[in-house]
Write an enzyme that holds these catalytic residues in place. Structure first.
Site, PDB file in Angstrom:
ATOM      1  N   ARG A   1      37.549  -2.090  30.067  1.00  0.00           N
ATOM      2  CA  ARG A   1      36.730  -1.084  30.754  1.00  0.00           C
ATOM      3  C   ARG A   1      35.310  -1.584  31.023  1.00  0.00           C
ATOM      4  O   ARG A   1      34.739  -1.304  32.080  1.00  0.00           O
ATOM      5  CB  ARG A   1      36.691   0.206  29.911  1.00  0.00           C
TER       6      ARG A   1
ATOM      7  N   ILE B   1      35.053   8.148  34.502  1.00  0.00           N
ATOM      8  CA  ILE B   1      33.732   8.293  33.879  1.00  0.00           C
ATOM      9  C   ILE B   1      33.052   6.927  33.976  1.00  0.00           C
ATOM     10  O   ILE B   1      33.572   5.941  33.456  1.00  0.00           O
ATOM     11  CB  ILE B   1      33.871   8.704  32.394  1.00  0.00           C
TER      12      ILE B   1
ATOM     13  N   ASN C   1      27.323  13.979  41.313  1.00  0.00           N
ATOM     14  CA  ASN C   1      28.751  14.283  41.249  1.00  0.00           C
ATOM     15  C   ASN C   1      28.968  15.711  41.694  1.00  0.00           C
ATOM     16  O   ASN C   1      28.142  16.581  41.425  1.00  0.00           O
ATOM     17  CB  ASN C   1      29.237  14.105  39.799  1.00  0.00           C
ATOM     18  N   THR C   2      30.057  15.955  42.398  1.00  0.00           N
ATOM     19  CA  THR C   2      30.402  17.313  42.777  1.00  0.00           C
ATOM     20  C   THR C   2      31.577  17.745  41.913  1.00  0.00           C
ATOM     21  O   THR C   2      32.480  16.954  41.630  1.00  0.00           O
ATOM     22  CB  THR C   2      30.753  17.425  44.271  1.00  0.00           C
ATOM     23  N   HIS C   3      31.532  18.990  41.444  1.00  0.00           N
ATOM     24  CA  HIS C   3      32.510  19.468  40.459  1.00  0.00           C
ATOM     25  C   HIS C   3      32.949  20.879  40.843  1.00  0.00           C
ATOM     26  O   HIS C   3      32.104  21.723  41.161  1.00  0.00           O
ATOM     27  CB  HIS C   3      31.874  19.453  39.061  1.00  0.00           C
TER      28      HIS C   3
ATOM     29  N   SER D   1      29.575  22.864  41.817  1.00  0.00           N
ATOM     30  CA  SER D   1      28.297  22.375  41.298  1.00  0.00           C
ATOM     31  C   SER D   1      28.048  20.958  41.785  1.00  0.00           C
ATOM     32  O   SER D   1      28.995  20.184  41.930  1.00  0.00           O
ATOM     33  CB  SER D   1      28.316  22.335  39.757  1.00  0.00           C
TER      34      SER D   1
ATOM     35  N   ASP E   1      25.146  11.601  34.355  1.00  0.00           N
ATOM     36  CA  ASP E   1      24.552  10.925  33.190  1.00  0.00           C
ATOM     37  C   ASP E   1      25.705  10.347  32.368  1.00  0.00           C
ATOM     38  O   ASP E   1      26.843  10.288  32.833  1.00  0.00           O
ATOM     39  CB  ASP E   1      23.664  11.893  32.382  1.00  0.00           C
ATOM     40  N   ALA E   2      25.453   9.975  31.135  1.00  0.00           N
ATOM     41  CA  ALA E   2      26.473   9.244  30.366  1.00  0.00           C
ATOM     42  C   ALA E   2      27.628  10.145  29.935  1.00  0.00           C
ATOM     43  O   ALA E   2      28.685   9.666  29.537  1.00  0.00           O
ATOM     44  CB  ALA E   2      25.833   8.606  29.134  1.00  0.00           C
ATOM     45  N   GLY E   3      27.417  11.466  30.028  1.00  0.00           N
ATOM     46  CA  GLY E   3      28.462  12.383  29.557  1.00  0.00           C
ATOM     47  C   GLY E   3      29.467  12.730  30.639  1.00  0.00           C
ATOM     48  O   GLY E   3      29.445  12.181  31.737  1.00  0.00           O
TER      49      GLY E   3
ATOM     50  N   ASP F   1      30.356  15.401  33.107  1.00  0.00           N
ATOM     51  CA  ASP F   1      29.869  16.609  33.810  1.00  0.00           C
ATOM     52  C   ASP F   1      28.735  17.293  33.044  1.00  0.00           C
ATOM     53  O   ASP F   1      28.629  18.517  33.061  1.00  0.00           O
ATOM     54  CB  ASP F   1      31.035  17.601  34.004  1.00  0.00           C
TER      55      ASP F   1
HETATM   56  C1  GRF Z   1      37.100  17.989  44.410  1.00  0.00           C
HETATM   57  O1  GRF Z   1      37.249  19.357  44.089  1.00  0.00           O
HETATM   58  C2  GRF Z   1      36.274  17.334  43.345  1.00  0.00           C
HETATM   59  O2  GRF Z   1      35.200  18.117  42.868  1.00  0.00           O
HETATM   60  C3  GRF Z   1      37.322  17.171  42.283  1.00  0.00           C
HETATM   61  O3  GRF Z   1      38.477  16.736  42.949  1.00  0.00           O
HETATM   62  C4  GRF Z   1      38.401  17.222  44.291  1.00  0.00           C
HETATM   63  C5  GRF Z   1      38.427  16.028  45.204  1.00  0.00           C
HETATM   64  O4  GRF Z   1      38.943  16.431  46.414  1.00  0.00           O
HETATM   65  N1  GRF Z   1      36.886  16.210  41.277  1.00  0.00           N
HETATM   66  P1  GRF Z   1      39.014  15.358  47.652  1.00  0.00           P
HETATM   67  O5  GRF Z   1      39.620  14.079  47.117  1.00  0.00           O
HETATM   68  O6  GRF Z   1      37.597  15.157  48.125  1.00  0.00           O
HETATM   69  O7  GRF Z   1      39.870  16.047  48.684  1.00  0.00           O
END
Ligand code: GRF
Length: 194
Positions: free
Chosen positions: A63, A90, A105-107, A134, A139-141, A143
């Site tokens: 890794r 990660i 990151n988008t979550h 969100s 960061d290192a964690g 989300d």
């Molecule tokens: C998104 O909802 C993202 O936040 C999550 O997985 C999905 C990715 O969708 N981690 P895509 O690959 O952009 O269609």
């Protein structure tokens, strides 16, 4: 501004960002799209002649070597901002050093609620009536970084995971496009602003 996108799946979020950059007024250009596997989402970049790279864990002895290789790929693009858009790994210390606070990151949940890889399933299982999307600084964690932007999404009574996730992703796409523009325009990174 130079943006690198990282993905692992279909790349619908990456596609939304690429569409936004078609507008010359949008303050960012995607200079490369990377993945941890030969993901379908890379096609959105190839289709536009944007460079892509694959940095797969299985191609490296461990890794740490994978983390260093990914850091080198990212650094070679000289990004102002790195966007993890459905990137399901990660990142390690080498990437974090390379990107500093310039990786978001988008979550698909209202962090800190429902972190991790099964956010949508977890929200449904918890009986949430409202969830959301969100954008955080990485960061290192897992989300755990500062929240940069959030938007609520209702959970409907007969939702299943995929129906709810699609409704969230529609909001994620908007939120990501808006937040990337705000970040590169103002250089505001790592500060929590809902
Ligand atoms: C998104 O909802 C993202 O936040 C999550 O997985 C999905 C990715 O969708 N981690 P895509 O690959 O952009 O269609």
């Amino acid at each position: 501004a130079r943006v690198v996108v990282l993905l692992s799946g279909t790349g619908s979020l990456c596609a939304a960002l690429l569409d936004a950059t078609d507008d010359p007024a949008y303050p960012a250009d995607v200079v490369a799209v990377g993945a941890d596997r030969p993901a379908a989402g890379l096609e959105h970049a190839r289709h536009r002649g944007i460079p892509t790279f694959v940095c797969a864990l299985r191609d490296h002895p461990d890794r740490g070597a994978w983390d260093r290789a990914l850091a080198a790929e990212i650094a070679a693009c000289d990004p102002d901002l790195v966007v993890s858009a459905g990137f399901m790994k990660i990142v390690g210390p080498a990437v974090l050093v390379a990107v500093g606070d310039r990786m978001v990151n988008t979550h698909p949940a209202l962090l800190p609620a429902f972190p991790g890889a099964h956010a949508v399933r977890d929200a449904l299982a918890a009986g949430a009536v409202v969830t959301g999307a969100s954008v955080i600084t990485v960061d290192a964690g897992v989300d755990t970084g500062p929240v940069l932007a959030q938007r609520e999404v209702p959970v409907l009574p007969d939702d299943d995971e995929s129906r709810l996730h699609e409704r969230i992703k529609a909001v994620e796409r908007e939120l990501l496009v808006e937040t990337v523009a705000r970040l590169v325009a103002t250089g505001t990174r790592g500060h929590s602003s809902r």
